[in-house]
Design a protein around this motif. Structure first.
Motif, PDB file in Angstrom:
ATOM      1  N   LEU A   4       0.816  -1.115   0.030  1.00  0.00           N
ATOM      2  CA  LEU A   4       0.100  -0.169   0.064  1.00  0.00           C
ATOM      3  C   LEU A   4       0.920   1.147   0.101  1.00  0.00           C
ATOM      4  O   LEU A   4       1.724   1.480   0.973  1.00  0.00           O
ATOM      5  CB  LEU A   4      -0.775   0.082   1.193  1.00  0.00           C
ATOM      6  N   VAL A   5       0.675   2.149  -0.768  1.00  0.00           N
ATOM      7  CA  VAL A   5       1.483   3.381  -1.197  1.00  0.00           C
ATOM      8  C   VAL A   5       0.550   4.634  -0.797  1.00  0.00           C
ATOM      9  O   VAL A   5      -0.261   4.674  -1.527  1.00  0.00           O
ATOM     10  CB  VAL A   5       2.146   3.433  -2.513  1.00  0.00           C
ATOM     11  N   PHE A   6       0.997   5.385   0.075  1.00  0.00           N
ATOM     12  CA  PHE A   6       0.437   6.653   0.304  1.00  0.00           C
ATOM     13  C   PHE A   6       1.026   7.687  -0.309  1.00  0.00           C
ATOM     14  O   PHE A   6       2.208   7.996  -0.339  1.00  0.00           O
ATOM     15  CB  PHE A   6       0.111   7.031   1.946  1.00  0.00           C
ATOM     16  N   GLY A   7       0.442   7.844  -1.686  1.00  0.00           N
ATOM     17  CA  GLY A   7       1.094   9.014  -2.695  1.00  0.00           C
ATOM     18  C   GLY A   7       0.564  10.334  -3.131  1.00  0.00           C
ATOM     19  O   GLY A   7       0.155  10.931  -2.090  1.00  0.00           O
ATOM     20  N   GLY A   8       0.470  10.546  -4.191  1.00  0.00           N
ATOM     21  CA  GLY A   8       0.083  11.856  -4.554  1.00  0.00           C
ATOM     22  C   GLY A   8       1.309  12.677  -5.060  1.00  0.00           C
ATOM     23  O   GLY A   8       1.196  13.818  -5.313  1.00  0.00           O
ATOM     24  N   THR A   9       2.614  12.100  -5.099  1.00  0.00           N
ATOM     25  CA  THR A   9       3.680  12.947  -5.160  1.00  0.00           C
ATOM     26  C   THR A   9       4.352  12.219  -6.601  1.00  0.00           C
ATOM     27  O   THR A   9       4.007  11.256  -6.873  1.00  0.00           O
ATOM     28  CB  THR A   9       4.729  12.894  -3.994  1.00  0.00           C
ATOM     29  N   THR A  10       5.354  12.913  -6.953  1.00  0.00           N
ATOM     30  CA  THR A  10       6.016  12.480  -7.976  1.00  0.00           C
ATOM     31  C   THR A  10       6.635  10.930  -7.878  1.00  0.00           C
ATOM     32  O   THR A  10       6.512  10.175  -8.743  1.00  0.00           O
ATOM     33  CB  THR A  10       7.140  13.411  -8.669  1.00  0.00           C
ATOM     34  N   GLU A  11       7.148  11.233  -6.564  1.00  0.00           N
ATOM     35  CA  GLU A  11       8.269   9.795  -6.120  1.00  0.00           C
ATOM     36  C   GLU A  11       7.247   8.918  -6.115  1.00  0.00           C
ATOM     37  O   GLU A  11       7.318   7.781  -6.459  1.00  0.00           O
ATOM     38  CB  GLU A  11       8.813  10.266  -4.913  1.00  0.00           C
ATOM     39  N   GLY A  12       5.921   9.250  -5.365  1.00  0.00           N
ATOM     40  CA  GLY A  12       4.810   8.109  -5.117  1.00  0.00           C
ATOM     41  C   GLY A  12       4.377   7.477  -6.611  1.00  0.00           C
ATOM     42  O   GLY A  12       4.314   6.191  -6.677  1.00  0.00           O
ATOM     43  N   VAL A  68       4.126   2.045   2.299  1.00  0.00           N
ATOM     44  CA  VAL A  68       4.855   3.007   2.024  1.00  0.00           C
ATOM     45  C   VAL A  68       4.324   4.441   1.673  1.00  0.00           C
ATOM     46  O   VAL A  68       3.349   4.690   1.420  1.00  0.00           O
ATOM     47  CB  VAL A  68       5.848   2.899   0.400  1.00  0.00           C
ATOM     48  N   ASP A  69       5.098   5.535   2.751  1.00  0.00           N
ATOM     49  CA  ASP A  69       4.804   6.530   2.870  1.00  0.00           C
ATOM     50  C   ASP A  69       5.588   7.653   1.659  1.00  0.00           C
ATOM     51  O   ASP A  69       6.572   7.818   1.987  1.00  0.00           O
ATOM     52  CB  ASP A  69       4.927   7.254   4.186  1.00  0.00           C
ATOM     53  N   ALA A  70       4.626   7.769   0.617  1.00  0.00           N
ATOM     54  CA  ALA A  70       5.363   8.640  -0.239  1.00  0.00           C
ATOM     55  C   ALA A  70       4.645  10.095  -0.327  1.00  0.00           C
ATOM     56  O   ALA A  70       4.609  10.614  -1.544  1.00  0.00           O
ATOM     57  CB  ALA A  70       5.280   8.035  -1.674  1.00  0.00           C
ATOM     58  N   VAL A  91       1.837  -3.291  10.511  1.00  0.00           N
ATOM     59  CA  VAL A  91       2.439  -3.364   8.999  1.00  0.00           C
ATOM     60  C   VAL A  91       3.655  -2.555   8.974  1.00  0.00           C
ATOM     61  O   VAL A  91       3.692  -1.452   9.532  1.00  0.00           O
ATOM     62  CB  VAL A  91       1.306  -2.855   8.306  1.00  0.00           C
ATOM     63  N   PRO A  92       4.664  -3.069   8.636  1.00  0.00           N
ATOM     64  CA  PRO A  92       6.039  -2.521   8.445  1.00  0.00           C
ATOM     65  C   PRO A  92       5.971  -1.141   7.457  1.00  0.00           C
ATOM     66  O   PRO A  92       4.864  -1.133   6.533  1.00  0.00           O
ATOM     67  CB  PRO A  92       6.939  -3.473   7.460  1.00  0.00           C
ATOM     68  N   LEU A  93       6.460  -0.083   7.801  1.00  0.00           N
ATOM     69  CA  LEU A  93       6.400   1.015   6.833  1.00  0.00           C
ATOM     70  C   LEU A  93       7.852   1.601   6.500  1.00  0.00           C
ATOM     71  O   LEU A  93       8.982   1.484   7.234  1.00  0.00           O
ATOM     72  CB  LEU A  93       5.794   2.280   8.144  1.00  0.00           C
ATOM     73  N   ARG A  94       7.807   1.966   5.376  1.00  0.00           N
ATOM     74  CA  ARG A  94       8.922   2.648   4.904  1.00  0.00           C
ATOM     75  C   ARG A  94       8.606   4.200   4.343  1.00  0.00           C
ATOM     76  O   ARG A  94       7.315   4.263   3.641  1.00  0.00           O
ATOM     77  CB  ARG A  94       9.437   1.662   3.480  1.00  0.00           C
ATOM     78  N   ARG A  95       9.635   5.111   4.357  1.00  0.00           N
ATOM     79  CA  ARG A  95       9.286   6.423   4.122  1.00  0.00           C
ATOM     80  C   ARG A  95      10.068   6.858   2.804  1.00  0.00           C
ATOM     81  O   ARG A  95      11.354   6.718   3.100  1.00  0.00           O
ATOM     82  CB  ARG A  95       9.447   7.304   5.541  1.00  0.00           C
ATOM     83  N   VAL A  96       9.391   7.537   1.994  1.00  0.00           N
ATOM     84  CA  VAL A  96      10.121   8.064   0.738  1.00  0.00           C
ATOM     85  C   VAL A  96      10.734   9.531   1.233  1.00  0.00           C
ATOM     86  O   VAL A  96       9.772  10.477   1.741  1.00  0.00           O
ATOM     87  CB  VAL A  96       9.404   8.175  -0.447  1.00  0.00           C
ATOM     88  N   ARG A  97      11.852   9.691   1.052  1.00  0.00           N
ATOM     89  CA  ARG A  97      12.429  11.014   1.442  1.00  0.00           C
ATOM     90  C   ARG A  97      12.944  12.037   0.182  1.00  0.00           C
ATOM     91  O   ARG A  97      13.741  11.252  -0.628  1.00  0.00           O
ATOM     92  CB  ARG A  97      13.640  10.830   2.519  1.00  0.00           C
ATOM     93  N   ARG A  98      12.467  12.928  -0.014  1.00  0.00           N
ATOM     94  CA  ARG A  98      12.625  13.861  -1.197  1.00  0.00           C
ATOM     95  C   ARG A  98      14.053  14.663  -0.840  1.00  0.00           C
ATOM     96  O   ARG A  98      14.143  15.292   0.343  1.00  0.00           O
ATOM     97  CB  ARG A  98      11.598  14.886  -1.371  1.00  0.00           C
ATOM     98  N   GLN A  99      14.928  14.653  -1.668  1.00  0.00           N
ATOM     99  CA  GLN A  99      16.193  15.171  -1.531  1.00  0.00           C
ATOM    100  C   GLN A  99      15.792  16.870  -1.057  1.00  0.00           C
ATOM    101  O   GLN A  99      15.156  17.557  -2.043  1.00  0.00           O
ATOM    102  CB  GLN A  99      17.379  15.037  -2.666  1.00  0.00           C
TER     103      GLN A  99
END
Length: 243
Positions: A4-12, A68-70, A91-99
């Motif tokens: 499951l991806v929480f998105g709405g961003t380019t990276e997501g 995945v939190d994107a 549920v394991p969580l991974r966070r996308v980090r934008r530079q």
């Protein structure tokens, strides 16, 4: 693996499409129809639309193996809800980090939209607000004729601008990111002296804003990015595919 991806961003978007194209089953949760429109569609990718509470997120998460939190770097409340929901659902969580970007010399750096408004009270000249419709109320103490609001081209944004009494001639409803040339044209067209922005990084067109402001002599008021930890979206994709 069910992701499951929480998105709405380019990276997501990039992450979700990469996983789906590699054969992973991906569900993407976005807040608005515009987010769903930008995401597009792909085989093995399901899109859910709507804002969720932490409780609703927890219920959604239960069948998944990974979250995945994107979401956007400044969406701190949403990220907090995602963390709470993942703990509750185990549920394991991974966070996308934008530079993050380098802060340009001469920028006025503030911690919040409210602080930006406080600073601008002591200035003169037109202000271009590029921080989103949700932040407009923070600038309600300023003379409305000074304010130009660049917001997403959706009804919700226009309604917010009207509620905050932004003159219709000062509402710029457009979908970014924008090129340096278009930013320059807007700054010049509306005689902008102050550009209020967040550090949206490369994906959010931050450098194009900086270059345009420098070119036309507008000052930058930068709302500082919240501190956070995370990983590049490509790292997350690689590790998901290796499992």
């Amino acid at each position: 693996m069910r992701i499951l991806v929480f998105g709405g961003t380019t990276e997501g978007r990039l992450l979700a499409h990469a996983l789906a194209e590699a054969g992973q089953n991906v569900t993407v949760s976005v807040a608005t129809p515009l987010g769903a429109e930008e995401l597009g569609c792909a085989q093995r990718m399901r899109v859910l639309c709507g804002r969720l509470s932490a409780v609703q997120m927890k219920e959604m998460l239960e069948p998944f193996d990974l979250c995945v939190d994107a979401t956007h770097p400044y969406a701190t409340e949403v990220s907090a809800n995602i963390r709470t929901a993942c703990r509750a659902a185990a549920v394991p969580l991974r966070r996308v980090r934008r530079q993050a970007s380098e802060i340009p010399a001469g920028s006025v750096v503030v911690p919040s939209a409210e602080a930006a408004a406080t600073f601008l009270e002591g200035t003169q000249g037109n202000v271009l607000l590029t921080t989103g419709a949700k932040e407009l109320h923070a600038f309600s103490r300023l003379e409305r004729s000074r304010l130009y609001a660049r917001v997403l081209p959706v009804c919700e944004s226009i309604i917010t601008c009207e509620r905050e009494q932004i003159p219709h001639s000062n509402i710029l409803a457009l979908q970014g990111p924008f090129s340096r040339q278009l930013n320059e044209a807007m700054l010049q067209q509306f005689s902008i002296a102050w550009l209020v922005t967040k550090d949206g990084g490369a994906a959010g067109g931050f450098s194009a804003k900086v270059e345009a402001a420098r070119s036309v002599g507008a000052r930058l008021v930068l709302i500082r990015r919240p501190e956070e930890e995370g990983e590049d979206w490509q790292v997350i994709v690689k590790e998901c595919l290796e499992q």
